[in-house]
Write an enzyme that holds these catalytic residues in place. Structure first.
Site, short mmCIF file in Angstrom:
data_model
loop_
_atom_site.label_atom_id
_atom_site.label_comp_id
_atom_site.label_asym_id
_atom_site.label_seq_id
_atom_site.Cartn_x
_atom_site.Cartn_y
_atom_site.Cartn_z
N HIS A 89 -2.20 6.73 10.50
CA HIS A 89 -3.47 6.25 11.02
C HIS A 89 -4.36 7.37 11.56
O HIS A 89 -5.58 7.25 11.55
CB HIS A 89 -3.23 5.18 12.08
CG HIS A 89 -2.75 3.90 11.48
ND1 HIS A 89 -1.42 3.59 11.37
CD2 HIS A 89 -3.42 2.90 10.87
CE1 HIS A 89 -1.30 2.44 10.76
NE2 HIS A 89 -2.49 1.99 10.43
N ARG A 142 -9.71 -7.73 10.88
CA ARG A 142 -8.26 -7.86 11.01
C ARG A 142 -7.91 -7.92 12.50
O ARG A 142 -8.39 -7.09 13.28
CB ARG A 142 -7.55 -6.68 10.36
CG ARG A 142 -6.04 -6.86 10.35
CD ARG A 142 -5.32 -5.75 9.66
NE ARG A 142 -5.38 -4.52 10.42
CZ ARG A 142 -4.96 -3.34 9.96
NH1 ARG A 142 -4.48 -3.25 8.74
NH2 ARG A 142 -5.03 -2.26 10.71
N ASN A 178 -0.67 1.10 2.03
CA ASN A 178 -0.10 2.17 2.86
C ASN A 178 1.25 1.73 3.41
O ASN A 178 2.27 2.39 3.25
CB ASN A 178 -1.01 2.50 4.05
CG ASN A 178 -2.42 2.83 3.62
OD1 ASN A 178 -2.63 3.31 2.52
ND2 ASN A 178 -3.39 2.57 4.48
N ASP A 179 1.22 0.56 4.07
CA ASP A 179 2.48 0.08 4.63
C ASP A 179 3.41 -0.42 3.55
O ASP A 179 4.63 -0.28 3.66
CB ASP A 179 2.22 -1.01 5.67
CG ASP A 179 1.80 -0.40 7.00
OD1 ASP A 179 2.42 0.60 7.41
OD2 ASP A 179 0.83 -0.88 7.60
N ARG A 227 5.08 6.80 6.86
CA ARG A 227 3.77 7.24 6.36
C ARG A 227 3.15 8.34 7.20
O ARG A 227 2.28 9.08 6.74
CB ARG A 227 2.80 6.05 6.27
CG ARG A 227 2.61 5.38 7.60
CD ARG A 227 1.88 4.06 7.48
NE ARG A 227 0.44 4.21 7.47
CZ ARG A 227 -0.42 3.20 7.52
NH1 ARG A 227 0.02 1.97 7.59
NH2 ARG A 227 -1.70 3.41 7.53
N CYS A 260 -6.78 -2.72 0.18
CA CYS A 260 -7.46 -1.96 1.24
C CYS A 260 -6.62 -0.78 1.75
O CYS A 260 -6.96 -0.16 2.74
CB CYS A 260 -7.86 -2.88 2.40
SG CYS A 260 -6.47 -3.71 3.13
C1 PEP Z 1 -2.24 -0.64 4.83
O1 PEP Z 1 -1.14 -0.68 5.39
O2 PEP Z 1 -2.40 -0.31 3.64
C2 PEP Z 1 -3.45 -1.00 5.58
C3 PEP Z 1 -4.62 -1.08 5.00
O3 PEP Z 1 -3.32 -1.17 6.92
P1 PEP Z 1 -3.22 0.06 7.94
O4 PEP Z 1 -3.45 1.33 7.17
O5 PEP Z 1 -4.24 -0.16 8.99
O6 PEP Z 1 -1.83 -0.06 8.45
MG MG Z 2 -1.03 -1.65 7.31
#
Ligand code: PEP
Ligand code: MG
Length: 631
Positions: A229, A372, A503-504, A514, A551
């Site tokens: 993040h 979100r 991402n997650d 990550r 996303c």
């Molecule tokens: C993700 O996990 O891909 C996502 C968009 O949420 P974040 O990056 O805020 O965890």
């Molecule tokens: Mg996420």
């Protein structure tokens, strides 16, 4: 705590901005390789930003609190040990000379945290003098350092230097323990001179949120991964950034010039005149490239065969709102509301939140907005929530597998109710298509419970005579865990839309943190396991006629655009700065070819083979090639 005494002198009067260490030798050009996480070239003066001052206010405790205080101390010792072990594991990437310098230092720190006189002394102070853990650490480390400095020593420079160094090591371990006890965010960025390049051991997402891109030229840190993040936040600020440049913060000195290349991950300290000239030329070329892309603003985001693709922006700060129109984003596909809770003493109440969401909805000017709800946990430590006792310590267990996202919200329903109520109030009269998104779902029951809370909030507001938005915002879930992806049919039936958080999804599928640059080479969204989970969720959304967007960070990487379109994705939400590059890729491809690429990719069993297809496609269509996962 029963009494507060005047502040103790800090272990060392250490300013937030660290004009580094005293000069040791003539400065020559040094190169460090980290992970380029936000493109662009920053050239400026390096400013070492240390974690906050360790000025400790002397705090007394009641005898009944001794055990709790010792438990806090133990947690901080464990966290310090973890941090140091992690640092030691990464040393192999450094030149041998630097390894030889840093390794014994880490060994000394780890030794001090063991069953030593220093630690016994700290515990003794808590028990016998009834002071807080941080007071005991500050007093004991300072007393020990003072004793060391008072010892008779040999007469040589070397004797003196080694004594001073050992005293400094004791103070440094004290600072680390206190930082881990107090968990204070950096708050000294306001004093950074214009054009500074921030160099730090690590930055939390909350720290990154405090950087002013008008004043800061770039960022380089020793810790962090490309999909964490902090990286996402820095990309959204458009700051050229390299994370995981091991050894860097130990090397900077006052007045050092630094170059940060956020695309290649290279950081150069004290560049020669020739290196500087090259970097300036690269900087110019980067700016020209960005300007050329600005020409795409008026053109539609549609494939060469005429299929419109919705390109939305992910937002993590209010400061990014003006970017929406600058880059031509057609809406906000993901508002990460963690920023609403960050860098404040107490959690925001409903009125404060309503005002923030109103601003966002107004700035979208009628374009779709997906908000979100709070995704606390993982590396997102948020002080206001810890201060209010709403969240557990992130230190002891694996925070990515703990009470994250919807799990926390269901455990603290008032937090969710307040946020939902604020969103509903802010949405009244909005002309946008508004959506509410729930993070970190792993099973159907979580969706049912969260939806029940949403319905309850709607009923309460209606009962209280509060005007409600019409239509009500849709209610969707993030598909970002293998559990959610594989339950996609059930989830689709229970909600209105999906947002695919790759991402997650990549992190949890491949068991790769990550935010940990040390395992960055294993974080690969092109891994067939990740692609199959995505495909599964995309197909379920299709079967239930539920809108789906992607996303995660790959949505903003043009190298992934053909594959995502080929898998059936029609809405991409990304870091706003990437919208023009992705639009360019969308306009260059035809859906049939994308579908053939996806079919080839889905037949493969390893990431290398998938990558080979994506690279071949990119070459054929003159597109960006996917980067290898970072080393
Ligand atoms: C993700 O996990 O891909 C996502 C968009 O949420 P974040 O990056 O805020 O965890
Ligand atoms: Mg996420």
């Amino acid at each position: 705590m029963s009494r507060t005494d005047p502040p103790l002198p800090s272990a060392e009067p250490e300013p937030g901005l660290m004009p580094a260490r005293p000069r040791r030798r003539a400065r020559s050009e040094m190169r460090f390789v980290g992970i380029g996480v936000s493109p662009g070239i920053a050239i400026g003066q390096a400013f070492g930003v240390r974690e906050p001052d360790t000025i400790v206010t002397r705090q007394r405790i009641a005898a009944a609190d001794i055990e709790a205080e010792l438990a806090r101390l133990d947690a901080s010792v464990r966290q310090s040990q973890k941090q140091l072990v992690k640092l030691r594991q990464k040393l192999h990437v450094l030149p041998e000379e630097a390894q030889t310098e840093i390794e014994p230092l880490i060994a000394a720190y780890l030794h001090m945290l063991g069953p030593t006189r220093l630690m016994r002394g700290i515990r003794h102070r808590v028990r016998e003098t009834l002071v807080s853990a941080e007071t005991a650490v500050a007093e004991e480390t300072e007393a020990t350092a003072a004793q060391m400095l008072a010892l008779p020593i040999g007469t040589t420079e070397d004797d003196r230097a080694s004594r001073d160094r050992r005293a400094e090591e004791v103070r440094e371990i004290g600072r680390r323990l206190i930082r881990n006890l107090t968990r204070t965010a950096f708050r000294s960025f306001a004093d950074l001179p214009n054009g500074a390049v921030v160099v730090a051991d690590s930055l939390r997402p909350a720290d990154a949120a405090l950087l002013n891109p008008e004043r800061v030229a770039g960022v380089a840190t020793e810790e962090g991964g490309a999909a964490g993040h902090t990286a996402i936040m820095l990309r959204s600020l458009g700051l050229p950034t390299v994370l995981g440049a091991i050894g860097l913060s130990h090397k900077i000195e006052p007045g050092d010039t630094i170059i940060v290349d956020g695309a290649t991950g290279i950081v150069i300290l004290n560049p020669t005149a020739a290196t500087l000239t090259r970097a300036r030329a690269d900087q110019l070329a980067f700016a020209e490239g960005r300007n050329r892309l600005a020409g795409l603003l008026r053109l539609a985001a549609e494939t060469s065969c005429g299929m419109p693709i919705a390109l939305h922006a992910n937002l993590e700060l209010l400061a990014e709102l003006p970017m929406l129109s600058q880059v031509g984003a057609e809406g906000i596909g993901l508002l990460r509301t963690e920023f609403v809770f960050m860098n404040r003493e107490t959690p925001p109440d409903e009125a404060v939140q309503t005002e923030i969401y109103r601003q966002v909805i107004a700035a979208a000017g009628g374009a779709p907005v997906t908000i979100r709800v709070l995704d606390w946990g993982g590396e997102k430590d948020i002080d206001s929530l810890s201060n209010a006792g709403l969240v557990p310590e992130l230190n002891d267990v694996n925070p990515a597998l703990g009470l994250r996202g919807v799990r926390l919200l269901l455990r603290r329903p008032t937090l969710l109710e307040t946020q939902l109520s604020a969103i509903l109030r802010a949405a009244v009269g909005a002309t946008s298509d508004l959506r509410i998104l729930v993070p970190m779902v792993t099973c159907l029951e979580e969706v049912r419970q969260a939806r029940a809370i949403y319905d309850r909030v709607i009923r309460r507001l209606a009962r209280d005579g509060v005007r409600l938005p019409d239509p009500l915002p849709l209610f969707g879930v993030m598909i970002e865990t293998p559990g959610a992806a594989l339950s996609a049919d059930g989830l689709a039936a229970a909600c209105d839309f999906f947002a695919l958080g790759t991402n997650d999804l990549t992190m949890y599928t491949l068991a790769v943190d990550r935010a940990d640059g040390g395992v960055g080479s294993l974080f690969d969204p092109l891994h067939p396991a990740v692609l199959r989970l995505m495909q599964f969720a995309i197909d379920a959304a299709g079967r239930y006629n539920r809108p789906l967007s992607v996303c995660g960070e790959i949505a903003g990487d043009p190298a992934f655009t053909p594959l995502l379109l080929g898998l059936g994705v029609r809405t991409l939400s990304m870091n706003a700065v990437n919208v023009p590059r992705v639009k360019q890729a969308v306009r260059a491809v035809e859906l049939g070819a994308c579908a053939r690429l996806a079919a080839q990719a889905m037949r493969e069993c390893d990431a290398e083979s998938v990558r080979a297809h994506v690279v071949a496609f990119a070459r054929k269509h003159g597109l960006t090639e996917p980067a290898l996962p970072t080393l």
